[in-house]
Design a protein around this motif. Structure first.
Motif, PDB file in Angstrom:
ATOM      1  N   TRP A  40      -3.447  33.183  14.728  1.00  0.00           N
ATOM      2  CA  TRP A  40      -4.216  32.957  16.029  1.00  0.00           C
ATOM      3  C   TRP A  40      -5.899  32.949  15.628  1.00  0.00           C
ATOM      4  CZ3 TRP A  40      -1.508  32.636  19.827  1.00  0.00           C
ATOM      5  CH2 TRP A  40      -0.387  33.422  20.236  1.00  0.00           C
ATOM      6  N   GLU A  41      -6.400  32.318  14.550  1.00  0.00           N
ATOM      7  CA  GLU A  41      -7.392  32.192  14.080  1.00  0.00           C
ATOM      8  C   GLU A  41      -8.276  31.329  14.905  1.00  0.00           C
ATOM      9  OE1 GLU A  41     -10.470  30.779  10.386  1.00  0.00           O
ATOM     10  OE2 GLU A  41      -8.313  31.429   9.899  1.00  0.00           O
ATOM     11  N   PRO A  42      -7.644  29.955  15.314  1.00  0.00           N
ATOM     12  CA  PRO A  42      -8.225  29.236  16.256  1.00  0.00           C
ATOM     13  C   PRO A  42      -8.657  29.455  17.685  1.00  0.00           C
ATOM     14  CG  PRO A  42      -6.306  28.038  15.074  1.00  0.00           C
ATOM     15  CD  PRO A  42      -6.226  29.559  14.754  1.00  0.00           C
ATOM     16  N   ALA A 255       2.355  25.457  18.776  1.00  0.00           N
ATOM     17  CA  ALA A 255       1.360  24.313  19.593  1.00  0.00           C
ATOM     18  C   ALA A 255       0.048  24.821  19.418  1.00  0.00           C
ATOM     19  CB  ALA A 255       1.831  24.077  20.778  1.00  0.00           C
ATOM     20  N   HIS A 256      -0.115  26.181  19.565  1.00  0.00           N
ATOM     21  CA  HIS A 256      -1.588  26.861  19.515  1.00  0.00           C
ATOM     22  C   HIS A 256      -2.331  26.466  18.119  1.00  0.00           C
ATOM     23  CE1 HIS A 256       0.725  29.927  17.462  1.00  0.00           C
ATOM     24  NE2 HIS A 256      -0.247  30.355  17.060  1.00  0.00           N
ATOM     25  N   TRP A 257      -1.318  26.322  16.895  1.00  0.00           N
ATOM     26  CA  TRP A 257      -1.893  26.344  15.757  1.00  0.00           C
ATOM     27  C   TRP A 257      -1.971  24.803  15.328  1.00  0.00           C
ATOM     28  CZ3 TRP A 257       1.071  28.597  10.932  1.00  0.00           C
ATOM     29  CH2 TRP A 257       0.189  29.081  10.029  1.00  0.00           C
ATOM     30  N   GLN A 258      -1.051  23.978  15.751  1.00  0.00           N
ATOM     31  CA  GLN A 258      -0.934  22.597  15.664  1.00  0.00           C
ATOM     32  C   GLN A 258      -1.942  21.877  16.400  1.00  0.00           C
ATOM     33  OE1 GLN A 258       3.204  22.654  16.524  1.00  0.00           O
ATOM     34  NE2 GLN A 258       3.809  21.660  14.407  1.00  0.00           N
ATOM     35  N   GLN A 259      -2.056  21.974  17.577  1.00  0.00           N
ATOM     36  CA  GLN A 259      -2.907  21.507  18.549  1.00  0.00           C
ATOM     37  C   GLN A 259      -4.139  22.589  19.158  1.00  0.00           C
ATOM     38  OE1 GLN A 259      -3.120  18.117  18.904  1.00  0.00           O
ATOM     39  NE2 GLN A 259      -1.450  17.836  17.546  1.00  0.00           N
ATOM     40  N   PRO A 260      -4.755  23.230  18.310  1.00  0.00           N
ATOM     41  CA  PRO A 260      -5.374  24.276  18.787  1.00  0.00           C
ATOM     42  C   PRO A 260      -6.465  23.672  20.017  1.00  0.00           C
ATOM     43  CG  PRO A 260      -6.400  23.800  16.764  1.00  0.00           C
ATOM     44  CD  PRO A 260      -5.061  23.018  17.164  1.00  0.00           C
ATOM     45  N   GLY A 261      -7.210  22.865  19.964  1.00  0.00           N
ATOM     46  CA  GLY A 261      -8.139  22.201  20.913  1.00  0.00           C
ATOM     47  C   GLY A 261      -7.380  22.049  22.456  1.00  0.00           C
ATOM     48  N   VAL A 262      -6.428  21.464  22.408  1.00  0.00           N
ATOM     49  CA  VAL A 262      -5.637  21.500  23.635  1.00  0.00           C
ATOM     50  C   VAL A 262      -5.119  22.789  24.042  1.00  0.00           C
ATOM     51  CG1 VAL A 262      -3.562  20.164  24.576  1.00  0.00           C
ATOM     52  CG2 VAL A 262      -4.792  19.049  22.947  1.00  0.00           C
ATOM     53  N   PHE A 263      -4.519  23.520  23.427  1.00  0.00           N
ATOM     54  CA  PHE A 263      -4.077  24.926  23.764  1.00  0.00           C
ATOM     55  C   PHE A 263      -5.094  25.615  24.154  1.00  0.00           C
ATOM     56  CE2 PHE A 263      -3.001  29.371  23.134  1.00  0.00           C
ATOM     57  CZ  PHE A 263      -1.660  29.282  23.586  1.00  0.00           C
TER      58      PHE A 263
END
Length: 277
Positions: A40-42, A255-263
């Motif tokens: 959850w860091e991002p 997805a929140h970790w792989q694509q954090p900007g989008v998420f």
């Protein structure tokens, strides 16, 4: 800047927590089974700008790996309530993933006045938890045997060979930059948790949907386009304020970790305006 680990005793267990940020809004982030708060860091770095953010390792996971029992959804719901009380979070926004979404939904069913809104990622476990039992019984036994034979390095070797192929299908495929971080995350628990804790969680999920869909609560579902177990939005079609966002390309179970900007953009837009792009 690294986050400070705070150890909090709640509901009979010690929990490793991150509690960061400022503002008059709160967010609590709940990870999935054999995952951990680290991913959850991002989200914390984004939302701590204007929220108080809490992420914690659930009982039996990583820094909270002290419990020998008590992994049921009901008991982990009590964990969540006790942690929110400890940090003075009266009505947070909730972000939850996978089996974390079962804990979030159970909490909301019991405490509808204590949730402002909710983002649930890869949330099939809300209605399909029992399907995990047969797979997890085999994968958990193999993981426990590897861990008992050679510790975490032996389990990492097993997951490098078989992860995403014959076991734990949510592990990203070879070539994905997050494959190794996910393997490390999922190999960081006790043998007892692989052998029995995971099964206790999956077998204890109550009928959540029939109550959850009656809540007047804004809920957004998010799923990665490459998740092997994709969301089924029709399962919450009777929930007045539920919507499923467009699938996140380039993201799987994480997805929140792989694509954090989008998420983060989709989640923030939902929290602030209720709109889904």
């Amino acid at each position: 800047m690294a986050f400070e680990n705070k150890v909090v005793h709640a509901n009979g267990n010690d929990f490793s927590c991150w509690f960061e940020g400022k503002g008059d809004k709160d967010i609590v982030l709940i990870h999935g089974e054999i995952h951990g708060k680290a991913y959850w860091e991002p989200q914390i770095r984004e939302f701590m700008k204007d929220h108080r953010c809490l992420a914690y390792d659930r009982r039996g996971h990583h820094g909270s790996d002290t419990a020998a029992f008590g992994f049921s959804v009901e008991n982990q719901t009590r964990d969540l309530r006790a942690l929110l009380d400890h940090f003075g979070m009266r009505r947070p926004r909730i972000v939850a993933l996978a089996f974390g979404s079962t804990i979030a939904a159970n909490f909301a069913n019991q405490n509808p006045d204590r949730v402002e809104s909710m983002v649930i990622g890869a949330w099939g476990e809300l209605h399909d938890a029992l399907s995990y039992l047969q797979r997890w019984e085999v994968a958990g036994r193999l993981s426990a045997e590897a861990f008992e034979a050679g510790g975490k390095p032996a389990l990492v070797d097993l997951l490098r060979r078989e992860g995403g192929k014959t076991m734990y299908m949510v592990i990203p495929p070879e070539g994905d930059p997050l494959r190794e971080p996910v393997i490390d995350l999922m190999a960081s628990h006790s043998a007892a948790h692989y052998r029995s804790g995971m099964l206790e969680v999956a077998s204890s999920v109550p009928d959540l949907v029939s109550r959850f869909e009656q809540l007047d609560l804004p809920v957004l579902g998010i799923c990665g386009a490459d998740d092997p177990f994709k969301d089924e939005p029709e399962m919450l079609s009777r929930m007045k304020n539920f919507r499923e966002a467009s699938m996140i390309e380039g993201g799987g179970r994480f997805a929140h970790w792989q694509q954090p900007g989008v998420f983060n953009r989709v989640a923030r837009d939902f929290f602030e305006s209720g709109r889904v792009r």
